[in-house]
Design an enzyme around this catalytic site. Structure first.
Site, PDB file in Angstrom:
ATOM      1  N   HIS A  81       0.795  -1.223   0.000  1.00 46.14           N
ATOM      2  CA  HIS A  81       0.000   0.000   0.000  1.00 46.14           C
ATOM      3  C   HIS A  81       0.830   1.277   0.000  1.00 46.14           C
ATOM      4  O   HIS A  81       0.264   2.369  -0.122  1.00 46.14           O
ATOM      5  CB  HIS A  81      -0.949   0.010   1.204  1.00 46.14           C
ATOM      6  CG  HIS A  81      -2.066  -0.983   1.102  1.00 46.14           C
ATOM      7  ND1 HIS A  81      -3.035  -0.910   0.126  1.00 46.14           N
ATOM      8  CD2 HIS A  81      -2.364  -2.084   1.839  1.00 46.14           C
ATOM      9  CE1 HIS A  81      -3.883  -1.912   0.271  1.00 46.14           C
ATOM     10  NE2 HIS A  81      -3.496  -2.647   1.301  1.00 46.14           N
ATOM     11  N   GLN A 106      -0.193 -13.318   5.984  1.00 42.90           N
ATOM     12  CA  GLN A 106      -1.332 -12.519   6.439  1.00 42.90           C
ATOM     13  C   GLN A 106      -2.641 -13.249   6.193  1.00 42.90           C
ATOM     14  O   GLN A 106      -2.916 -13.701   5.076  1.00 42.90           O
ATOM     15  CB  GLN A 106      -1.373 -11.177   5.701  1.00 42.90           C
ATOM     16  CG  GLN A 106      -0.421 -10.152   6.268  1.00 42.90           C
ATOM     17  CD  GLN A 106      -0.663  -8.778   5.672  1.00 42.90           C
ATOM     18  OE1 GLN A 106       0.181  -8.266   4.953  1.00 42.90           O
ATOM     19  NE2 GLN A 106      -1.794  -8.172   5.993  1.00 42.90           N
ATOM     20  N   GLU A 162      -6.483 -12.365   6.139  1.00 46.75           N
ATOM     21  CA  GLU A 162      -7.318 -11.162   6.078  1.00 46.75           C
ATOM     22  C   GLU A 162      -8.579 -11.381   5.250  1.00 46.75           C
ATOM     23  O   GLU A 162      -9.093 -10.455   4.630  1.00 46.75           O
ATOM     24  CB  GLU A 162      -6.501  -9.980   5.547  1.00 46.75           C
ATOM     25  CG  GLU A 162      -5.616 -10.290   4.350  1.00 46.75           C
ATOM     26  CD  GLU A 162      -4.586  -9.209   4.077  1.00 46.75           C
ATOM     27  OE1 GLU A 162      -4.780  -8.065   4.524  1.00 46.75           O
ATOM     28  OE2 GLU A 162      -3.590  -9.503   3.403  1.00 46.75           O
ATOM     29  N   SER A 178      -7.901  -4.565   8.834  1.00 48.31           N
ATOM     30  CA  SER A 178      -8.782  -3.744   7.991  1.00 48.31           C
ATOM     31  C   SER A 178      -9.437  -4.571   6.896  1.00 48.31           C
ATOM     32  O   SER A 178     -10.660  -4.490   6.674  1.00 48.31           O
ATOM     33  CB  SER A 178      -7.995  -2.580   7.385  1.00 48.31           C
ATOM     34  OG  SER A 178      -7.541  -1.705   8.394  1.00 48.31           O
ATOM     35  N   ASP A 179      -8.644  -5.378   6.194  1.00 45.96           N
ATOM     36  CA  ASP A 179      -9.220  -6.215   5.143  1.00 45.96           C
ATOM     37  C   ASP A 179     -10.084  -7.318   5.730  1.00 45.96           C
ATOM     38  O   ASP A 179     -11.100  -7.700   5.136  1.00 45.96           O
ATOM     39  CB  ASP A 179      -8.113  -6.815   4.269  1.00 45.96           C
ATOM     40  CG  ASP A 179      -7.589  -5.815   3.249  1.00 45.96           C
ATOM     41  OD1 ASP A 179      -8.402  -5.272   2.478  1.00 45.96           O
ATOM     42  OD2 ASP A 179      -6.374  -5.568   3.214  1.00 45.96           O
TER      43      ASP A 179
END
Length: 256
Positions: A50, A151, A153, A178-179
């Site tokens: 990101h 991760q 997510e 967040s995801d």
């Protein structure tokens, strides 16, 4: 000539379940990264997913961290062998792999970081990571000193957490709050009870497989709760967040 990253102290600390407090680096600048490296964090994420980073911005940041005790961890933009190979060659040893949803994706991440026959990493005899061919026994040492953090997510990742955590070569499980919140129908609200329940479940299943767990938690109360739940590698903020907050506070002090 010896390479000072062997043995990988961050990998060893994770295996020993030692708490590792980290910070996110998103400004993509060697000066700000160097400042982070002086702060005393155990690890720093240099973000390739990101943040506006690529090979040309990562190398100066790695140089800036040369004398730091903070372990650089690169979050790759995607779980793709060629991208991972290039990041290995410039000197990263600790990898954060986004959106790992199955055991097969976890296995691909591990294989991408190992030379044959243990994996599929392409061979170059002279690059920055092996100090341009001067590190003795680099190939074997590299295979033993790579850290893979995957991760989780998504709902699929949560459903497959046991298989992912059991994957040989995976060193830790990292939650992308967040995801994960978005995937569970709570976009922008990682504090929702459903999301928090899923996070705690991931931590518990990682622990059941003897794997450490981690998360990004820029709110102190969240970070302390996750540590109480058993997370051992927690990023407690970001350079971008600290910079924005501090500059806003400074401006408000004199403008309001």
């Amino acid at each position: 000539m010896n390479n000072d990253v062997f043995p990988n102290k961050f990998k060893a600390a994770l295996a020993a379940k030692q708490v590792q407090i980290g910070c996110w680096s998103a400004l993509s600048n060697p000066i700000s990264t160097e400042v982070l490296g002086l702060a005393g964090f155990d690890w720093l994420v240099l973000d390739g997913e990101h943040a506006p980073n690529d090979i040309s911005t990562f190398i100066p940041q790695l140089m800036a961290l040369k004398g730091s005790a903070s372990a650089p961890v690169v979050r790759v933009p995607t779980n793709e062998p060629v991208i991972i190979k290039r990041l290995l060659d410039i000197g990263f040893y600790n990898f954060l792999i986004p959106f790992v949803e199955t055991k097969e994706k976890a296995e691909l991440a591990v294989a991408s970081t190992r030379y044959p026959p243990e994996g599929i990493r392409g061979v170059s005899v002279s690059h920055r990571a092996n100090m341009f061919g001067t590190v003795a026994d680099y190939f074997a040492q590299s295979n033993k000193n790579i850290t893979i953090l995957v991760q989780i997510e998504s709902q699929q990742g949560v459903d497959n957490v046991d298989a992912i955590a059991a994957t040989e070569g995976v060193d830790g499980i990292f939650v992308g709050p967040s995801d994960l919140a978005a995937a569970l129908g709570h976009l922008g609200n990682a504090s929702h009870p459903d999301v928090q329940k899923a996070i705690q479940h991931i931590f518990n299943r990682a622990s059941a497989h003897g794997k450490p767990s981690g998360i990004l938690a820029p709110v102190e109360a969240d970070a302390r709760r996750y540590l109480e739940w058993g997370a051992t590698f927690v990023a407690v903020g970001s350079d971008l967040g600290v910079f924005r907050s501090a500059t806003q506070k400074l401006a408000d002090t004199f403008k309001k």
